[in-house]
Design a protein around this motif. Structure first.
Motif, short mmCIF file in Angstrom:
data_model
loop_
_atom_site.label_atom_id
_atom_site.label_comp_id
_atom_site.label_asym_id
_atom_site.label_seq_id
_atom_site.Cartn_x
_atom_site.Cartn_y
_atom_site.Cartn_z
N THR A 150 0.86 -1.18 0.00
CA THR A 150 0.00 0.00 0.00
C THR A 150 0.90 1.23 0.00
O THR A 150 1.77 1.35 0.85
CB THR A 150 -0.92 0.03 1.24
N ILE A 151 0.68 2.10 -0.95
CA ILE A 151 1.41 3.35 -1.03
C ILE A 151 0.53 4.40 -0.35
O ILE A 151 -0.56 4.70 -0.82
CB ILE A 151 1.72 3.74 -2.49
N ASP A 152 1.02 4.93 0.77
CA ASP A 152 0.20 5.77 1.65
C ASP A 152 0.75 7.19 1.64
O ASP A 152 1.90 7.42 1.99
CB ASP A 152 0.26 5.18 3.06
N VAL A 202 4.51 6.87 -9.09
CA VAL A 202 4.63 5.60 -8.36
C VAL A 202 5.01 4.48 -9.32
O VAL A 202 5.90 3.67 -9.04
CB VAL A 202 3.32 5.27 -7.61
N ARG A 254 -3.35 2.05 -3.29
CA ARG A 254 -3.19 3.43 -2.84
C ARG A 254 -4.06 3.65 -1.61
O ARG A 254 -5.18 3.19 -1.54
CB ARG A 254 -3.62 4.38 -3.96
N CYS A 299 0.50 11.47 -9.93
CA CYS A 299 1.00 10.71 -8.77
C CYS A 299 1.11 9.23 -9.10
O CYS A 299 2.10 8.57 -8.77
CB CYS A 299 0.09 10.91 -7.56
N LYS A 300 0.09 8.71 -9.77
CA LYS A 300 0.09 7.29 -10.16
C LYS A 300 1.26 7.00 -11.11
O LYS A 300 1.95 5.99 -10.97
CB LYS A 300 -1.24 6.96 -10.83
N SER A 312 -4.14 13.17 -9.63
CA SER A 312 -3.99 11.75 -9.29
C SER A 312 -3.22 10.97 -10.36
O SER A 312 -2.39 10.13 -10.05
CB SER A 312 -5.37 11.13 -9.07
#
Length: 99
Positions: free
Chosen positions: A49-51, A74, A98, A70-71, A67
């Protein structure tokens, strides 16, 4: 194409199986903070999980990222951790959640 994505997913799962928990915070010149951590990783499922909890709220400046950006960031980070010659694709994101 499914084989390419399945291979990318398995490659990222292997990376997750050896990574240690991590956390990083960065304060920008404006005082806003970007915080990210890798949590709830189970070696059995090799899923992470990327928090982003702790990241500052949206700012009225150009330093906000939608978003999708950011995705993509990652995806890029985890793709760089894979030591195999694979194309960057959506399969790399399958073992990631996420928060």
């Amino acid at each position: 194409m499914q084989h390419v994505q399945d291979n990318a997913e398995e490659s990222v799962r292997r990376v997750l199986g050896v990574l240690k928990d991590g956390r990083f915070e960065y304060e920008m010149d404006s005082g806003a903070t970007i915080a990210v951590r890798d949590r709830d990783r189970s070696r059995r499922s090799a899923q992470a999980t990327i928090d982003f909890t702790g990241t500052s709220a949206q700012q009225p400046t150009n330093f906000n990222a939608p978003s999708a950006v950011c995705k993509a960031a990652v995806l890029y980070v985890f793709r760089t951790l894979v030591d195999d010659e694979i194309p960057m694709n959506a399969g790399c994101l399958k073992p990631l959640r996420r928060s």
